[in-house]
Design an enzyme around this catalytic site. Structure first.
Site, PDB file in Angstrom:
ATOM      1  N   HIS A  42      -9.439   3.237  -1.524  1.00  0.00           N
ATOM      2  CA  HIS A  42      -8.058   2.777  -1.395  1.00  0.00           C
ATOM      3  C   HIS A  42      -7.647   1.874  -2.567  1.00  0.00           C
ATOM      4  CE1 HIS A  42      -4.314   1.511   0.197  1.00  0.00           C
ATOM      5  NE2 HIS A  42      -4.707   0.530   0.953  1.00  0.00           N
TER       6      HIS A  42
ATOM      7  N   CYS B 144       0.820  -1.216   0.000  1.00  0.00           N
ATOM      8  CA  CYS B 144       0.000   0.000   0.000  1.00  0.00           C
ATOM      9  C   CYS B 144       0.853   1.264   0.000  1.00  0.00           C
ATOM     10  CB  CYS B 144      -0.934  -0.005   1.196  1.00  0.00           C
ATOM     11  SG  CYS B 144      -1.790  -1.578   1.400  1.00  0.00           S
TER      12      CYS B 144
END
Lengths: 420, 420
Positions: free
Chosen positions: B366, B105
């Site tokens: 996200h 991420c």
């Protein structure tokens, strides 16, 4: 690019490159089959880092950044995020910034670019690892994974073995234009295996390849493509190996070399680099590796050298045709004349400018993400005279690498100079 | 690190972040269902690049390097080698060196580090894209893909939803130590959705979340984990979104800004950055984001600021507990006091130091590889006053980002200063 702040390879390490055909690879018939497993991706990474640190007396707490080149860990090993795998090898690496870089088969080369540029940003000691494990699945499934380095949506359908087919397309075009023969290409394979036979780290260390074997399709050397137009243009002997393995280098500034206590004779300078990319699925010229030509030209121009100055080259022979085309892209040979250079013997281990003396991707093996790092490590090893049976028997001052991703879609080329 | 050669964000672009729950995402019930497809990974990359170039009048031939942050293109979209995808968006990008960077991420953040360091190496205009598509498979399969950002061999078995479970483990430990309640955590979710409701680019733009909804498990807000010890510690409302989307920035030197014709009021300076990694599967302290703390401390120290100087922060709220822990890791709140900061209202859109005013990962969404680039773009957008309904109503001089990979295994933190 020419680093304003000088950058050096201060140390290197390689694991053996292993896979089908290498005696230390556990498969049916191996005494350890069913008893032990082959090393995992994590094992290869840990092994090469420990070897790099231990064999070279590197204090890991001096390392300030880590990059790892890897193409498809998520697929072959269900593991991404490999930057965060590095410190599992040595807890003293914890805390520094680490990341994976990926540009298909040029992932390792991009890692070296990242390290050189980290040195330009002020860091002094950077670790670059390249690693890949590909033997966890059967060849056909692996070929599907590797097809993610092509433009999958438009190119996957060319053949179950997508990448071999893309390079066979180049071989076909080249043969039709220049009259190259299968026997011509077989010479590249023979050189690769002959060099690998002298290199105990090589995947093909114990496998022999004669010109007749390589030149002729047979049960033991089949044409593997189903695509009818390309079928006859690629045999197993033309292909690089589906290998597992890892390579690592330490890249350091002058300050870094002092901190590490490395003497000049332990170092190779990264004089300059070229880094070029062209879009996936949009090859303009089947006869020429345009991206490789641009990257090598950039590296040589910024390094102040010409192709004639290169005394040793590590080029990306993912298939035999690629080595030939690399000769022409870099400027070692005129278009259409790559085969003459090979036949002259100049690029053999004993020649005036050895190319891939350790066996290249065809003989040494091709653990995808490791290859670009391995190429730089190999130039270092030859310059420092540690190659044993495949050591070039003369001093090498200037070396060049060309690490290609995909079908000439990204190339990193390095000019390296021995510090004597 | 503090760039010796000043580096600036010269322009930014964002696609809408879309997925289940957003009106422009094509799924069952959508009028285009069965007629049109959602954009592919390639579409998102092309869209954000074209928007970046067109909306800001950027001449692509001035761009000298491209990085793209992406976590799992090989898995969700059968496509790796995304550096070579960039020039498919505009042929004038062909030839420059491009590569993908990956740190789960934190992939986008690492791309920005690469760009800043490319500027230190002498380049003047660098493109950074972040992109991810995750909606091509069902949630449970996607969770398995995302588990490649954990130490798969040892952590995958914790739960089918591996990452949610790793963060639920932190929530459980924190609750047990500090007496945090589900209702406390629900406040983070409510803030995220409320901000997203004002942001038309946000995945959760049209989805409402009340405190009672978020605080209580229900059919519409279930506890999704099977792991019996962790089951009660995570509800859907605690989670960031499984989004598709892309973000892009141009990072330039002063020379680059001149070439681009960008005025100071179009720029945000990348004052300093921290980049830290700790080993996969080896979390030392469930109560604290140690890696985030190190990266933010490095960025703030090298940027000459303290947490009190930050006027706007974009922090990595992959789950509600992560935003709370980010407050404490960065130093906005003392250990155990993160909830007090939230309850004070200071981090709301109208507060003294808004955090994630666009909705964060929980509300904005996200798309993994895009997030780190989006955070930087968001600080830019707030500083330049282009956020419309979610614009902070005061001048912002100093901003901070904290982009986290995995369970606090890699963090990139940026200190950004508005150029006025």
């Amino acid at each position: 690019m020419r680093p304003a702040r000088p950058a050096f390879i201060a140390a290197q390490a390689l694991t053996p490159f292993i896979g089908k055909g290498s005696p230390n690879f556990i498969a049916k018939g191996h005494p350890d089959y069913g008893v032990k497993e082959n090393p995992t991706l994590e094992d290869h990474i840990a092994t090469v880092i420990r070897q790099l640190l231990d064999d070279n007396g590197i204090d890991p707490s001096l390392i300030q950044r880590g990059y790892i080149g890897n193409f498809a860990g998520e697929l072959f090993s269900s593991q991404g995020f490999l930057g965060a795998m590095l410190a599992r090898a040595d807890e003293r690496l914890a805390g520094i910034g680490c990341a994976r870089v990926e540009a298909a088969c040029a992932s390792g080369g991009v890692g070296i670019v990242g390290a050189i540029e980290a040195v330009q940003a002020g860091l002094d000691v950077v670790l670059v690892v390249g690693a890949e494990v590909q033997t966890t699945v059967r060849a056909r499934e692996g070929a599907n994974y590797l097809a993610r380095a092509a433009h999958y949506a438009s190119e996957r359908s060319i053949d179950d073995f997508t990448f071999p087919a893309l390079l066979a397309r180049r071989a076909k075009a080249y043969k039709e234009t220049y009259g190259l023969t299968d026997r011509d290409l077989a010479h590249f394979s023979v050189k690769a295996y002959a060099n690998a036979n002298r290199n105990p780290l090589a995947h093909m260390h114990t496998v022999k390849m004669t010109l007749d074997q390589a030149a002729t399709a047979s049960d033991s050397n089949p044409n593997i493509l189903q695509n009818p137009e390309l079928h006859e243009h690629l045999r197993v002997s033309d292909c690089s190996q589906v290998s597992d393995g890892a390579a690592a280098v330490i890249i350091a500034s002058e300050t870094g070399l002092e901190r590490l206590g490395r003497a000049p004779q332990d170092c190779v300078q990264l004089k300059s680099y070229g880094f070029c990319t062209n879009p996936l699925g949009q090859v303009n010229d089947l006869l020429r590796l345009d991206t490789a030509a641009s990257a090598a030209a950039e590296a040589m121009q910024d390094g102040g050298i010409t192709p004639q100055d290169v005394q040793l080259a590590e080029v990306h022979d993912c298939f035999t045709i690629a080595e030939l085309m690399m000769y022409e892209a870099i400027g070692f040979a005129e278009p259409g004349k790559g085969i003459d250079l090979l036949r002259s013997g100049d690029t053999s281990l004993e020649g005036s400018m050895p190319v891939n003396p350790g066996g290249g991707l065809v003989g040494f093996g091709h653990p995808v993400g490791a290859t670009g790092v391995k190429q730089a490590a190999e130039v270092y090893r030859q310059m420092k005279g540690v190659c044993g049976d495949y050591q070039i028997q003369k001093d090498i001052h200037t070396g060049l690498t060309a690490n290609m991703g995909g079908d000439d879609r990204t190339v990193v080329s390095l000019v390296l100079e021995n510090v004597e």
